[in-house]
Design a protein around this motif. Structure first.
Motif: not given
Ligand code: ATP
Ligand code: MG
Length: 580
Positions: A140, A142, A149-152, A155, A157, A410-413, A445-447, A450
């Motif tokens: 992504r 970003e 690695v929290l917002r890389s 990553f 998934m 957010e670690v998963g959704q 999804g799971i990061g 993260r």
């Molecule tokens: P965020 O809101 O933090 O940008 P997202 O809701 O867009 O994340 P999802 O599309 O739900 O992310 O992706 C599933 C999982 O991937 C997220 O729950 C998160 O753990 C992980 N993830 C998403 N973007 C990143 C990122 N830039 N770096 C690391 N992990 C990520």
């Protein structure tokens, strides 16, 4: 493994560009190195952690009957054009054109690819439900990669996609994923909360986020003071504010407010508080203009706006569009006389509840005072609605209950997608009644990265990481504290015995002072340290320390390996048997 032959480049100093503790410790403990902004090289210790998290993820996914596949990371742009996400995903979508002029996407998620597969391979209801997943690299672009690695940008998934013919079937798999996620995070040793989330640009009807509460998290969790309900800030509903007592407001008054394009400037100039101002935001959706009014101290909630617009793609209006609509420079838009020129107006409850306010005059360098909602601009009508469209703030309630706020990662959704992707990509099949239907999809999804960073955010002290044994790079470190032959031999023997017992063990065989070895062991967060020192060895003992506890103890040399192996088993079992 032998420390002397493993690349674990620990560093003493806190790296300058690492703002938060997990980022600092991942660099300091030699788990990873930065390659470029938002991309990291995982070194052996970090790779082991990734592998361990991925193993847990795979075990729990497989347990539910989900099937692992691998989707190409580079995907045809054409597929994304079919769903409109080539546009909707915005600039975050990484793209390139290949030598044949074909557009390609670097997968940021993979609904399109999986729906394509479903469209080709699912022919009958007998194959359903089907849940396919991958553990794969995502990209992504970003806007602001940060926090390690929290917002890389790149990553790993775990993403799963399920297919169904009806809502009940989708719900069943959705809940199986929900439960699997609870087991995954429990087993990884991270505390989490589950909040209701908005499905946003993904489309669909329901979603939960799994969030690790922690100070450095970028997400805001909102929950009621009785702890019964929780939402992501994007989803959190708020009660309308009580209507303010009417005041004797004179007629609308135009005031000259030169160079006051921001809320702060206007407040300072007019000696008003932000809550006495009405903010006017203008969006474009195709050729249409949408106006949103919120109080000066409130923020528009983008997800609530998406929902109110039924998912129609929209953007903040650019300068030219604002000037064209209002006839004024940016910063001077206001509701008085504006609504006739736009196709939709959303007025936040809090604005409608104001007795009187100040707002832009649709004239450069001018504001209006004494503006009364309902009197000076309509608060209902065919195109005008009073709605909940702002972020919850401190002091808000929902159904009368006070809302509280916490930060989290957010670690998963999990999402119910409905037929958004299957319809556009032709994923349908024959039902039991012989009729063709579009498939319903879920995605989950799971990061992976993260999970590691959030475990560190919540597991560390001044000496380094304190890791859950299930994801630590090694379970035990054997530290010979001395160069003498008998020390080296005894340490090696315990190391071999632990290996034979199936323990993941690192022996610190470097020619270094004991103090340095202890520091690195602490930094690496290895849950158990067994130290072989001259004094205790002379008494037939070895030293034993649990990373998370302050005290040392001793174990008899002869039975040390066996006892430590049992302890490792017990520590793992505690996390592997999650709370019900
Ligand atoms: P965020 O809101 O933090 O940008 P997202 O809701 O867009 O994340 P999802 O599309 O739900 O992310 O992706 C599933 C999982 O991937 C997220 O729950 C998160 O753990 C992980 N993830 C998403 N973007 C990143 C990122 N830039 N770096 C690391 N992990 C990520
Ligand atoms: Mg998400």
């Amino acid at each position: 493994m032998r420390y002397s032959q493993t690349l674990i480049p620990t560093i003493k100093e806190v790296p300058a560009d690492a703002e938060i503790i997990s980022h600092q410790l991942m660099l300091r403990a030699g788990l990873m190195r930065k390659l470029a902004s938002g991309t990291y090289i995982y070194l052996p210790a970090g790779q082991r952690m990734l592998d361990k998290v991925m193993r847990i993820v795979r075990q729990e996914m497989n347990r539910t009957g989900a099937q692992e596949i691998t989707m190409p990371f580079v995907q045809p742009l054409e597929l994304w054009e079919k769903t409109g996400r080539d546009v909707d995903y915005g600039e975050t979508l990484g793209q390139f054109t290949d030598r044949h002029g074909r557009g390609n996407v670097l997968s940021p998620t993979a609904e399109e690819g999986f729906a394509f597969l479903g469209a080709n391979e699912i022919k009958s209801y007998k194959q359903l439900p089907m849940n396919l997943y991958q553990v794969n690299t995502k990209y992504r672009d970003e806007f602001r990669p940060r926090f390690g690695v929290l917002r890389s940008r790149e990553f790993i998934m775990k993403d799963a996609y399920s297919f169904h013919l009806n809502e009940d079937c989708l719900h069943k798999t959705y809940m199986e994923m929900y439960d699997a996620y609870c087991r995954i995070f429990d087993r990884c040793g991270v505390e989490f909360v589950i909040v209701l989330a908005e499905s946003g640009e993904m489309g669909g009807s329901g979603s939960h986020q799994f969030t690790v509460p922690c100070e450095n998290g970028e997400d805001v969790i909102v929950y009621t003071d009785d702890d019964k309900e929780a939402w992501n800030i994007e989803k959190a509903p708020v009660d309308p504010l009580p209507k303010q007592d009417p005041v004797e407001a004179g007629p609308v008054e135009e005031v000259h407010t030169p160079k006051t394009g921001t809320i702060e400037d206007v407040c300072a100039f007019l000696k008003l508080k932000p809550e006495q101002l009405i903010k006017t935001l203008i969006y474009t959706a195709g050729d249409e203009r949408v106006v949103v009014l919120v109080r000066g101290d409130h923020e528009v909630n983008p997800e609530k706006l998406i929902r109110l617009l039924d998912g129609i793609h929209h953007e903040m209006a650019d300068e030219a569009a604002i000037v064209e609509l209002t006839g004024a420079a940016v910063g001077f838009a206001g509701p008085v006389g504006l609504f006739g020129k736009v196709s939709k107006v959303f007025i936040d409850h809090a604005v409608a509840a104001m007795a009187v306010g100040a707002t832009g005059a649709n004239k450069t360098d001018y504001h209006l005072m004494n503006v009364v909602p309902g009197r000076d601009f309509p608060t209902d009508g065919e195109t005008v609605q009073v709605v909940d469209i702002r972020n919850a703030v401190e002091g808000d309630t929902y159904e009368g209950k006070t809302l509280l706020f916490k930060r989290g990662i957010e670690v998963g959704q999990v999402f119910k997608l409905g037929d958004k992707y299957s319809k556009k990509l032709g994923a349908n099949c024959l039902g039991e009644d012989g009729k063709q239907r579009d498939l319903l999809m879920g995605c989950y999804g799971i990061g992976v990265n993260r999970i590691i960073a959030s475990a560190i955010e919540n597991g560390h002290d001044e000496n380094g990481m304190i890791l859950p044994i299930t994801i630590a790079p090694w379970e035990v470190i054997v530290t010979p504290a001395g160069k003498e032959d008998e020390i080296v031999e005894a340490a090696d023997k315990i190391y071999q015995q632990l290996l034979a017992a199936g323990v993941e063990v690192l022996i610190d065989d470097r020619k270094a002072r004991a103090g340095i070895k202890f520091k690195d062991a602490d930094l690496l967060g290895i849950p158990i340290r067994v130290t072989i020192g001259k004094k205790s060895l002379a008494e037939g003992q070895v030293e034993f320390k649990i990373r998370s506890e302050p005290d040392h103890s001793t174990l008899p040399l002869d039975t040390a390996a066996q006892q430590v192996a049992e302890m490792v088993q017990n520590m793992k079992a505690k996390l592997d048997k999650p709370k019900q």
